[in-house]
Scaffold this motif. Structure first.
Motif, PDB file in Angstrom:
ATOM      1  N   SER A 132       0.843  -1.198   0.000  1.00 19.98           N
ATOM      2  CA  SER A 132       0.000   0.000   0.000  1.00 19.98           C
ATOM      3  C   SER A 132       0.879   1.248   0.000  1.00 19.98           C
ATOM      4  O   SER A 132       2.089   1.191   0.218  1.00 19.98           O
ATOM      5  N   ILE A 133       0.228   2.397  -0.194  1.00 13.41           N
ATOM      6  CA  ILE A 133       0.964   3.642  -0.399  1.00 13.41           C
ATOM      7  C   ILE A 133       1.796   4.057   0.810  1.00 13.41           C
ATOM      8  O   ILE A 133       2.756   4.826   0.698  1.00 13.41           O
ATOM      9  N   GLY A 134       1.470   3.565   1.973  1.00 12.80           N
ATOM     10  CA  GLY A 134       2.209   3.961   3.169  1.00 12.80           C
ATOM     11  C   GLY A 134       3.578   3.339   3.313  1.00 12.80           C
ATOM     12  O   GLY A 134       4.351   3.738   4.196  1.00 12.80           O
ATOM     13  N   TRP A 135       3.911   2.387   2.453  1.00 20.20           N
ATOM     14  CA  TRP A 135       5.219   1.719   2.534  1.00 20.20           C
ATOM     15  C   TRP A 135       6.245   2.456   1.682  1.00 20.20           C
ATOM     16  O   TRP A 135       5.936   2.991   0.620  1.00 20.20           O
ATOM     17  N   SER A 136       7.490   2.460   2.141  1.00 23.85           N
ATOM     18  CA  SER A 136       8.587   3.051   1.365  1.00 23.85           C
ATOM     19  C   SER A 136       9.732   2.051   1.269  1.00 23.85           C
ATOM     20  O   SER A 136       9.923   1.211   2.153  1.00 23.85           O
ATOM     21  N   LYS A 137      10.474   2.150   0.197  1.00 28.43           N
ATOM     22  CA  LYS A 137      11.630   1.285  -0.045  1.00 28.43           C
ATOM     23  C   LYS A 137      12.864   1.958   0.545  1.00 28.43           C
ATOM     24  O   LYS A 137      13.238   3.051   0.128  1.00 28.43           O
ATOM     25  N   VAL A 138      13.500   1.297   1.508  1.00 26.42           N
ATOM     26  CA  VAL A 138      14.581   1.909   2.269  1.00 26.42           C
ATOM     27  C   VAL A 138      15.888   1.184   1.990  1.00 26.42           C
ATOM     28  O   VAL A 138      15.942  -0.056   1.967  1.00 26.42           O
ATOM     29  N   ASP A 139      16.955   1.956   1.777  1.00 25.92           N
ATOM     30  CA  ASP A 139      18.293   1.396   1.624  1.00 25.92           C
ATOM     31  C   ASP A 139      18.938   1.283   3.008  1.00 25.92           C
ATOM     32  O   ASP A 139      19.167   2.306   3.670  1.00 25.92           O
ATOM     33  N   PRO A 140      19.243   0.070   3.484  1.00 24.40           N
ATOM     34  CA  PRO A 140      19.833  -0.067   4.822  1.00 24.40           C
ATOM     35  C   PRO A 140      21.136   0.701   4.992  1.00 24.40           C
ATOM     36  O   PRO A 140      21.483   1.089   6.112  1.00 24.40           O
ATOM     37  N   MET A 141      21.859   0.934   3.900  1.00 27.79           N
ATOM     38  CA  MET A 141      23.118   1.657   4.001  1.00 27.79           C
ATOM     39  C   MET A 141      22.914   3.115   4.402  1.00 27.79           C
ATOM     40  O   MET A 141      23.856   3.783   4.818  1.00 27.79           O
ATOM     41  N   GLY A 142      21.686   3.604   4.295  1.00 25.59           N
ATOM     42  CA  GLY A 142      21.422   4.997   4.622  1.00 25.59           C
ATOM     43  C   GLY A 142      21.208   5.262   6.098  1.00 25.59           C
ATOM     44  O   GLY A 142      21.022   6.416   6.484  1.00 25.59           O
ATOM     45  N   PHE A 143      21.232   4.217   6.912  1.00 23.71           N
ATOM     46  CA  PHE A 143      20.981   4.370   8.346  1.00 23.71           C
ATOM     47  C   PHE A 143      22.067   3.633   9.129  1.00 23.71           C
ATOM     48  O   PHE A 143      22.272   2.433   8.916  1.00 23.71           O
ATOM     49  N   PRO A 144      22.767   4.320  10.021  1.00 24.66           N
ATOM     50  CA  PRO A 144      23.866   3.674  10.760  1.00 24.66           C
ATOM     51  C   PRO A 144      23.465   2.381  11.454  1.00 24.66           C
ATOM     52  O   PRO A 144      24.215   1.403  11.433  1.00 24.66           O
ATOM     53  N   SER A 145      22.265   2.342  12.048  1.00 25.64           N
ATOM     54  CA  SER A 145      21.860   1.143  12.790  1.00 25.64           C
ATOM     55  C   SER A 145      21.430   0.007  11.881  1.00 25.64           C
ATOM     56  O   SER A 145      21.272  -1.129  12.327  1.00 25.64           O
ATOM     57  N   PHE A 146      21.247   0.299  10.588  1.00 19.63           N
ATOM     58  CA  PHE A 146      20.783  -0.729   9.657  1.00 19.63           C
ATOM     59  C   PHE A 146      21.872  -1.215   8.705  1.00 19.63           C
ATOM     60  O   PHE A 146      21.630  -2.122   7.909  1.00 19.63           O
ATOM     61  N   LYS A 147      23.063  -0.631   8.765  1.00 19.35           N
ATOM     62  CA  LYS A 147      24.111  -1.009   7.820  1.00 19.35           C
ATOM     63  C   LYS A 147      24.457  -2.487   7.906  1.00 19.35           C
ATOM     64  O   LYS A 147      24.826  -3.115   6.915  1.00 19.35           O
ATOM     65  N   GLN A 148      24.343  -3.047   9.125  1.00 25.65           N
ATOM     66  CA  GLN A 148      24.680  -4.457   9.296  1.00 25.65           C
ATOM     67  C   GLN A 148      23.765  -5.370   8.480  1.00 25.65           C
ATOM     68  O   GLN A 148      24.094  -6.522   8.225  1.00 25.65           O
ATOM     69  N   PHE A 149      22.607  -4.852   8.050  1.00 22.88           N
ATOM     70  CA  PHE A 149      21.663  -5.659   7.291  1.00 22.88           C
ATOM     71  C   PHE A 149      21.798  -5.466   5.780  1.00 22.88           C
ATOM     72  O   PHE A 149      21.057  -6.080   5.017  1.00 22.88           O
TER      73      PHE A 149
END
Length: 480
Positions: free
Chosen positions: A317-334
């Motif tokens: 649905s429209i409320g979802w966004s595609k996120v690059d894990p590299m753009g967030f320090p806490s998500f880089k490990q993923f």
């Protein structure tokens, strides 16, 4: 062999299999408390990313020798590893893969030492090694991820280690059948690690129940198997080894582990030596063959398990966004695990897909802000029930209440965790809809009295309903 960059560092992030972590219980295990502590230690081991391809030749990797331990119960040759050794004699490039849980994932817990021994067996031969170990995961998830992490790289030999982590025979058989359907010349070796208490079972001349279940699979497919803990069990019985002891313990004995499950380097050497002895036996037991797929031993095996990037099969649905894990320090490990993550944070945001099969699931990321999902199947609400003997929840339409799939667990306190969920459905064609629930789980109760400092100081961080979806899982076929 060309490799895309997203696999060269690989699939390393860590996972937690929800708050329920099932394990087979052996008769000699003293108390449920001991079982729960072992499961906690396995979950707590899940830290950091590991490269998918690794080089065991470094000076920091111990060089092991086979040793003189001799037991007919350590290695069951069956059909051996004929194709692997024939290719080695022909000086062909070889790919060796390891897939398992935390004991496979970690450095010098056995994988690195055994790979170095293989490397030294064939000096001058080009060898590539794959580490597809993810802590806290079992054969069910293994069956979903084996295509992406192992099979696509065309391995010549696959070591499978899942005895400590969720040794479900259904998932094990599913992995074997997927490997041989892709290439019947690939050799497989099943290897069995053990945990505190099981050494005494071996010392008594018996085999732990969870390993007996896997041995039935090995025997059905005539796959060689190695009982890696046998020598350590014998040393413990001879009072030459402590299976579990704290760092700094004043002793002249070998200390196998600090926690009763994850070996120290000395324990890892013993595990690797068992593989080395077994390889030498199988080297003389080599006759080239194409492995034949017999009828499945288990009708419920996970041969049809699959994993998908979310947008490949689902509509969001429209409320979802595609996120690059590299753009967030806490998500880089993923980032090497999930090339992208689908994120939403408002109640009612949903995604749907259609498939023909009997299991759905997803990989996602947990943290302080994550909420709950509600599940509808074929336009109707479902309830979800825990099942004995599996991590999968069972969906049914026996009531009109929506099934809440909670993504917050006791390891989401002020940190982000990889995790997964499996949900079984009646076999058939289904339209699946997951929506973010407006209802928050009782996060304080889930964290328990010893983990309330951060939620007490930062309540707004926890008072959210965010969901992160990295991969979708299913058993069956996608209907687009």
């Amino acid at each position: 062999m060309k490799l895309s960059t997203k696999f060269i560092i690989a699939f390393g992030c860590v996972m937690l299999m929800n708050t329920l972590f099932f394990s087979f219980k052996v008769k000699s295990q003293s108390t449920d408390k001991e079982t729960l502590e072992r499961e906690r230690l396995i979950a707590a081991s899940q830290t950091g990313a590991m490269p998918l391809f690794f080089d065991p030749s470094g000076n920091d990797v111990p060089t092991i020798i086979p040793g003189d331990f001799n037991s007919n119960q350590e290695c069951y040759l069956r059909d051996g590893l004929p194709n692997f050794f024939n290719k080695a004699r022909e000086k062909k490039e070889l790919v060796v893969a390891y897939i398992g849980g935390s004991i496979t994932r970690g450095s010098n817990l056995y994988r690195m030492q055994s790979a170095k021994f293989i490397q030294n067996m064939f000096p001058g031969l080009q060898l590539k090694f794959i580490n597809a170990g993810i802590a806290g995961t079992g054969t069910d998830l293994g069956a979903c991820r084996i295509q992406e992490q192992v099979i696509q790289f065309k391995p010549d030999l696959v070591f499978i280690e899942f005895a400590v982590n969720n040794a479900f025979p259904d998932g094990m058989e599913g992995m074997i059948r997927q490997i041989w359907k892709a290439n019947p010349s690939t050799d497989i070796c099943m290897i069995y690690s053990i945990f505190n208490g099981q050494s005494k079972i071996y010392a008594s001349g018996k085999v732990p129940d969870n390993i007996l279940g896997l041995e039935k699979i090995a025997d059905h497919y005539q796959i060689p198997s190695v009982h890696m803990g046998l020598e350590a069990s014998a040393l413990e019985q001879d009072q030459k080894l402590l299976w579990k002891a704290a760092n700094g313990t004043d002793t002249d004995k070998i200390i196998f582990s600090n926690d009763g499950t994850h070996p120290l380097v000395a324990g890892g050497n013993l595990y690797a030596q068992s593989i080395a002895r077994s390889l030498l036996k199988m080297k003389t037991h080599a006759k080239e063959l194409k492995h034949k797929l017999p009828q499945p031993l288990l009708a419920t095996n996970w041969e049809d398990a699959k994993m998908f990037a979310p947008l490949d099969i689902a509509k969001f649905s429209i409320g979802w966004s595609k996120v690059d894990p590299m753009g967030f320090p806490s998500f880089k490990q993923f980032s090497d695990w999930f090339p992208y993550v689908m994120k939403a944070e408002s109640a009612g945001d949903s995604f749907t897909f259609k498939f023909d099969g009997n299991m759905i699931g997803f990989f996602d990321i947990g943290g302080p802000e994550v909420g709950q999902l509600v599940l509808e199947i074929d336009g109707k609400p479902v309830t979800l029930q825990k099942q004995k003997g599996t991590l999968a929840l069972k969906a049914s339409q026996e009531s009109n209440s929506l099934g809440q799939v909670n993504r917050f667990n006791s390891f989401c306190n002020n940190r982000y965790r990889g995790q997964a969920e499996f949900i079984e459905l009646p076999t058939g064609i289904h339209t699946v809809k997951f929506s973010i629930s407006p209802v928050l789980a009782d996060k304080r109760a889930i964290l328990g009295p010893n983990q309330l400092e951060d939620i007490g100081n930062n309540p707004d961080k926890y008072n959210k309903t965010t969901v992160y979806i990295g991969k979708l899982l299913l058993r069956g076929k996608v209907i687009k």
